[in-house]
Design a protein around this motif. Structure first.
Motif: not given
Ligand SMILES: Cc1cc2nc3c(=O)[nH]c(=O)nc-3n(C[C@H](O)[C@H](O)[C@H](O)COP(=O)(O)O)c2cc1C
Ligand code: SF4
Ligand code: SF4
Ligand code: SF4
Ligand code: FES
Lengths: 347, 443
Positions: A45-48, A74, B190-191, B357-360, B362, B400
């Motif tokens: 989790g946290g990525y998409c 998350r 991820i924090k 890592q994160c879609s927006p 990337r 992130i």
């Protein structure tokens, strides 16, 4: 126990629960879509960013809002937290943005994709996306590759959710599967084409939310909605042996782990996760290998549920059917409602 | 308002050598502190000084240090962020290259305050030669008993290591840095948890910028209260500014915070005015990720007050009419500069540096680059400008790590303040050829 309000619905949840889990306890439309979180995989989790929600009030103690949208998978709830998901137009707009971005480089070749019908990205696109993309440039492309004997990787369809990486990390030993390169050209790889050779590697197929990792023994054999899921078990020395068989007629076309309504692999009664081994998955394709328990109860609403066990047409994704070319000629389907309600069918 | 603290001995030949550094008072603060002071006192002085992180975010250092978890029996780490990859920022390199012992003295002092027995300097791969300078300095320090066991007989043990990165901007983000330092892929974490609780190898960790750590030496030398008198308001002390672009004297300058921007650009002491006597068009005041401001807003705030080189003054007006001090990468553009081309360069950078890592981030960074390229090629439409605006808004705040914002803000600011320039690219594609020729654009 902390009390959290999601879209005006209050729910009391155990300490440490995430907003997503709390929403799932409430259920229904207010549950944020999750592409990369998987309840059985640690640190997932946290990525998409599809599960983002707006936190209007941080907690009873500190009622300030959180200025940015948070990943609900998350973020743990606090007592007195007030969350908005579908009751915040701003949040829905932000999510639609994430969906659009997730799709700009996606091939959307559902008609030739084995995942179609049980694909989280399809559902996401229809439920939370916009009708059309504004992206006009060439999409990035990778060559499909083999990950071991039984698994096909279509990197074009990967959304880099990292679930398979977590499986490789947490379920299999001696990980040789991960992400190489960075940014837009980052890709899933078994380093230097080294195939995963591990009894539990096949589980990456079950966690992949899209058609990036598929079962080569099932490839192109049938659309999933023409197959009939049946729960079965066997005495297996390596795994729990509890599986789902996918029949077409008398033939077992594929074997998967059992998944819950969120599309995540179920737990065994002893609390362990019902991952299955490669032998059960790839080698046991005869009814005689198994003790049949009965038809699977599928409560995840997608096309697979429509064919056999759910009578309501409401659960069929109209757009999916249309895209698949399975809507009978002359039938007009209301688009954008996300559901093929019998009332929406006009001859 | 010339005030030299960090660079006060910069002019001394061979100040990078331990003997020369010591001859000019180097390590006296460390000696004195280890003998006569204690960790809590150091922390107090840093708090009193009002020092704010020099890596970009400007977070109060004393406060950050006080957040460090201190469970019994668990190691704590200090990590120095020397990844310095923000376009327009090159002050840490200068400091490490010229006065490496100032950083090392700061590392030992800060570690003493934090109770860290081990510290790391994580330096970007392209600075390999600087890493050698640091390693040589560390070797000298070990030989002189300034590092290692029982430093100067105080009973304090400390080891300091240099780790060279492989050249990735994202490894400057503190949690990506920690991942990389652990030998993993440099993806931001991820924090929460934050490094102060679970940082390097899961242990409580403080990550600070090179300049922040070096400033600790000066704070202890002057005393926190005295240091706090330098600067203006909550922008205390001095700041290294990397000045680049169309100015007569590009370079690294130490300024007392609060110098008027106009003075900084035009006085002979600093940038020395615009090259060729041309007019000032715009400034990116704090490294490539902060919003660009047109001349009229960088020299004066929207209220007509002179803009100062301080966290508060540069931030005045929010993003509508203000910007940020950031890392102090001050990029000056003259009247002939193409803002669109400049933005394209930045967009290309963020696209290249996104970890994916994160879609927006990337997906969005690549999309913005492609649209800007299309506009520069003369194929842009008015809708493209709105689309760019929309994409950046879909990235900002949804990622992130702050690289997403770093990629979005420059796009937003360029359109906000220079929309007409984008429109003229769209409306007059026939002019673009000349512009391309003028700027020797490749494609
Ligand atoms: C993409 C990105 C790159 C960064 N690069 C650097 C860098 O090169 N050097 C640095 O000191 N801080 C950098 N930072 C900020 C660090 O995450 C961190 O805030 C800083 O090192 C803290 O130190 P300070 O409190 O002393 O400023 C970067 C942040 C981001 C998001
Ligand atoms: S992964 Fe899903 S959305 Fe993509 S092509 Fe396959 S079915 Fe369609
Ligand atoms: S291959 Fe599938 S599971 Fe793995 S990261 Fe891509 S989308 Fe996720
Ligand atoms: S914002 Fe960009 S750089 Fe940061 S984690 Fe996401 S993809 Fe990586
Ligand atoms: S499901 Fe929460 S970020 Fe992907």
């Amino acid at each position: 126990m902390p009390l959290v309000t999601i879209d005006d619905i209050p729910v009391e949840v155990p300490e440490g629960t995430t907003i997503l889990e709390a929403a799932r306890m409430i259920g229904g439309d207010i549950v944020p879509p999750a592409m990369c979180f998987h309840s059985k995989l640690k640190t997932s989790g946290g990525y998409c960013r599809t599960c983002i929600v707006k936190v209007e009030q941080g907690s009873a103690k500190d009622p300030r809002p959180i200025p940015k949208p948070v990943a609900s998978c998350r973020t743990t709830v606090m007592d007195g937290m007030v969350v908005r998901n579908i009751t915040s137009p701003e949040n829905l707009e932000a999510r639609a943005g994430v969906v659009e971005l997730l799709l700009i480089n996606h091939p959307l070749d559902c008609p030739v994709c084995d995942q179609a019908g049980e694909c989280h990205l399809q559902d996401l696109g229809y439920e939370h996306g916009k009708e059309a993309t504004r992206y006009e440039f060439a999409r990035r492309e990778f060559e499909p590759t083999d990950i071991g004997e039984h698994i096909k990787l279509h990197m074009n369809r990967c959304i880099l959710c990292y679930r398979c990486v977590k499986v490789a990390d947490q379920i299999t030993d001696g990980r040789c599967h991960g992400v190489i390169n960075r940014g837009e050209v980052a890709e899933i790889s078994t380093y230097i084409e080294k195939a995963i050779d591990n009894d539990f590697s096949g589980n990456v197929i079950d966690v992949c939310p899209v058609g990036a990792l598929t079962d080569k023994t099932f490839r192109f054999k049938s659309r999933v909605w023409f197959t009939k899921p049946v729960d079965a078990h066997r005495n297996c020395a390596k795994c729990c042996g509890k599986v789902r068989l996918w029949y077409q007629g008398e033939e077992v076309l594929r074997v998967t782990a059992r998944k819950d309504q969120w599309g995540e692999v179920e737990d065994n009664t002893d609390g362990t996760t019902a991952w299955i081994c490669n032998e059960c998955r790839f080698d046991k394709k005869n009814t005689t290998d198994w003790t049949i328990e009965g038809p699977s109860k599928i409560d995840r609403h997608s096309v697979i549920s429509a064919n056999h066990y759910e009578t309501s047409l409401r659960n069929i994704k109209a757009d999916t059917l249309k895209m698949m070319g399975s809507v009978p000629h002359g039938v007009k389907v209301e688009l954008g409602t996300g559901a093929l309600d019998p009332n929406n069918l006009h001859k | 308002m010339s005030k030299k603290l960090l660079l006060k001995n910069d002019h001394i030949p061979n100040i990078h050598q331990l003997a020369v550094y010591r001859a000019h008072g180097g390590y006296a603060v460390l000696e004195n502190t280890l003998k006569n002071s204690n960790p809590d006192h150091v922390l107090e002085e840093v708090k009193k000084s009002g020092l704010r992180g020099r890596g970009g975010a400007g977070f109060p250092t004393g406060l950050k240090w006080s957040f460090l978890a201190r469970p019994e029996g668990v190691s704590r780490y200090l990590v120095c962020n020397a990844d310095e990859s923000e376009p327009g920022t090159f002050k840490d390199r200068y400091l490490m290259e010229r006065i490496p012992h100032l950083l090392i003295e700061g590392m030992i002092l800060s570690s003493f305050a934090l109770g860290a027995k081990t510290s790391y300097i994580y330096i970007r791969g392209e600075y390999f030669y600087v890493a050698r300078i640091l390693e040589a300095a560390i070797a000298e320090a070990y030989a002189a008993g300034l590092l290692g066991k029982n430093i100067l007989g105080s009973g304090f043990d400390h080891d300091c290591y240099v780790q060279v990165g492989a050249g990735a901007y994202i490894c400057g983000e503190e949690t990506a840095l920690l991942e990389s330092l652990e030998g993993k892929r440099g993806n931001p974490r991820i924090k929460p948890p934050f490094p102060a609780v679970a940082g390097l190898y899961g242990c409580p960790t403080v990550v600070n910028n090179v300049e922040t750590i070096a400033a600790v030496v000066l704070i202890l030398e002057l005393g926190g209260d005295e240091y706090a008198k330098i600067g203006i308001g909550k922008s205390t002390g001095t700041k290294l500014i990397s000045a680049s672009g169309h100015i007569n004297n590009p370079g690294v300058y130490e300024i007392e915070l609060g110098v008027p921007v106009e003075e900084f650009i035009y006085s002979e002491q600093y940038c020395g005015g615009i090259r060729g006597g041309r007019k000032l068009k715009a400034v990116v005041a704090g490294g490539s990720s902060v919003p660009i401001l047109p001349a009229e807003l960088i020299l004066k705030t929207a209220n007509g007050e002179p803009r100062l080189m301080s966290y508060e003054s540069l931030g005045d007006g929010g993003f509508a009419t203000g910007t940020m001090l950031g890392s102090g990468g001050f990029i000056v553009m003259d009247e002939d500069t193409s803002i669109v081309k400049n933005l394209y360069t930045f967009a290309r950078f963020y696209h290249h540096e996104s970890c994916g890592q994160c879609s927006p981030c990337r997906e969005g960074t690549g999309w913005m680059e492609k649209i800007l390229h299309k506009i520069l090629e003369g194929h842009g439409t008015m809708q493209d400008i709105d689309l760019l605006w929309d994409i950046q808004s879909k990235i900002e705040g949804k990622t992130i790590c702050p690289l997403g914002e770093a990629a979005a803000w420059p796009v937003a600011a360029a359109i906000r303040h220079f929309r007409s320039e984008f429109e003229s690219y769209v409306q007059n594609p026939e002019n673009i050829k000349d512009i391309k020729h003028y700027y020797r654009l490749q494609n």
